[in-house]
Design a protein around this motif. Sequence first.
Motif, short mmCIF file in Angstrom:
data_model
loop_
_atom_site.label_atom_id
_atom_site.label_comp_id
_atom_site.label_asym_id
_atom_site.label_seq_id
_atom_site.Cartn_x
_atom_site.Cartn_y
_atom_site.Cartn_z
N GLY A 6 0.78 -1.23 0.00
CA GLY A 6 0.00 0.00 0.00
C GLY A 6 0.81 1.28 0.00
O GLY A 6 1.93 1.33 0.51
N GLN A 7 0.19 2.33 -0.58
CA GLN A 7 0.76 3.66 -0.57
C GLN A 7 -0.04 4.61 0.30
O GLN A 7 0.52 5.52 0.90
N HIS A 8 -1.33 4.40 0.38
CA HIS A 8 -2.22 5.29 1.14
C HIS A 8 -2.72 4.61 2.42
O HIS A 8 -2.88 5.26 3.44
N LEU A 9 -2.96 3.31 2.35
CA LEU A 9 -3.17 2.49 3.54
C LEU A 9 -1.97 1.55 3.58
O LEU A 9 -1.88 0.61 2.79
N ARG A 10 -1.04 1.80 4.46
CA ARG A 10 0.20 1.06 4.47
C ARG A 10 0.12 -0.07 5.50
O ARG A 10 -0.07 0.18 6.69
N CYS A 141 -10.89 -2.78 8.21
CA CYS A 141 -11.24 -2.07 6.98
C CYS A 141 -12.71 -2.28 6.62
O CYS A 141 -13.40 -1.34 6.20
N ASP A 230 -2.07 0.78 -11.40
CA ASP A 230 -2.88 0.92 -10.19
C ASP A 230 -4.35 0.68 -10.48
O ASP A 230 -5.23 1.23 -9.82
N VAL A 235 -4.58 -3.97 -8.21
CA VAL A 235 -4.49 -3.88 -6.74
C VAL A 235 -5.11 -5.11 -6.08
O VAL A 235 -4.52 -5.72 -5.18
N ILE A 349 -9.10 -4.67 2.24
CA ILE A 349 -7.84 -3.90 2.25
C ILE A 349 -7.63 -3.23 0.90
O ILE A 349 -7.24 -2.06 0.82
N GLU A 353 -7.52 0.86 0.18
CA GLU A 353 -6.40 1.51 -0.50
C GLU A 353 -6.90 2.32 -1.69
O GLU A 353 -6.49 3.48 -1.88
N LYS A 356 -8.82 5.50 -0.42
CA LYS A 356 -7.96 6.56 0.09
C LYS A 356 -7.16 7.21 -1.04
O LYS A 356 -6.88 8.41 -0.99
N GLU A 357 -6.81 6.44 -2.06
CA GLU A 357 -6.11 7.02 -3.21
C GLU A 357 -7.00 8.01 -3.94
O GLU A 357 -6.56 9.09 -4.34
#
Length: 363
Positions: A6-10, A141, A230, A235, A349, A353, A356-357
């Motif tokens: 993840g980048q936004h939910l890590r 989540c 993405d 994802v 999850i 993600e 949030k992106e």
Amino acid sequence: MSSSFGQHLRLSIFGQSHGEGLGVTIDGFPAGMAIDTERLLAEMARRAPGQSALTTARKEPDAPEFLSGVLNGRTTGQPICAVIRNTNQRSRDYGDGVDLVRPGHADYTGHVRYFGFEDWRGGGSFSGRLTAPVVLAGALCSQWLEKQGVRIACHVQQLGSVRDSSFMDADPCADYSHLKAMHLPVLTAGLDAQMEAAAMEARNDADSIGGVLECMITGLPAGLGAPFFDSVESVVSQLMFSVPAVKGIEFGAGFGFASMRGSEANDAFRMQDGKVVTETNHSGGVNGGITNGMPVVFRCVIRPTPSIGKPQQTVSLKSGTEEELVIHGRHDPCILPRAVPVIEAMAAIAVMELWKERAACLT
């Protein structure tokens, strides 16, 4: 070892099957959500071993301990860290080191990848036991997503040769919450008994059996995801292929597209109550890597559990000779019942993600 996503939910998981415990850290989870502890523990119990003759007899309570990120039952917005203690390890079932490598397992590849320093006990970091912290993260989540109107449902569409109907032909507005209460969740009444019989037949033959899990995500707005790397499919697939035993995935009509013409495959657009919808959902709710507002539907192939009681051909890493192996210990003849909550968790999850992106694009 790649243990982060993840980048936004890590998300990051840690631990081994026969170590002191396992855990997860979640960075980027929204503040202020009241955690429904009863529902959280219920999700953990669905994945836990020792539920029936179809699962391993290993007993683990899988009770999470929150070390940070939660105060007075609510998320604080700071990184969440939770651990799950291992309480019923039996490393002696696996000998005293890697010698006879188990077919279908990561004994050989893990030994080579980590130069012989891997934790080999019970599969170590390759074990399905690592899905426990994943289910914990996914359950959190799911609780947040439900407040946004998102629902995730999963059923066993196929176990061996026994097939259930599909979400593709079902009412997406129906309530599928009852599936969570079923050990073998199916859409067709009574079919779970046939599936259990097929699994028990494999068990009695010292063998195992695989199948297909189908998942549907409803309530998603149009606009989540992105083209190429993405995309929604990218994802979701990354997370699904992180689950031990998942060997394939398809969205919507999936491989059925191979026998269609474009005129059959395309989902015609129309208006319904002021909203853009599609007449059919062959694309599984995704166009160009982006959600179109229809249910996202995908299926995962779950391979038969590799640990079986039949004699198998293998090699000895210590002597360099060909040998016969008979696996002992506690193993699932069918992983599907315990894989259902894992697939649901990974789906949650993934959606979190993507959500949030999308929100980050507006700021």
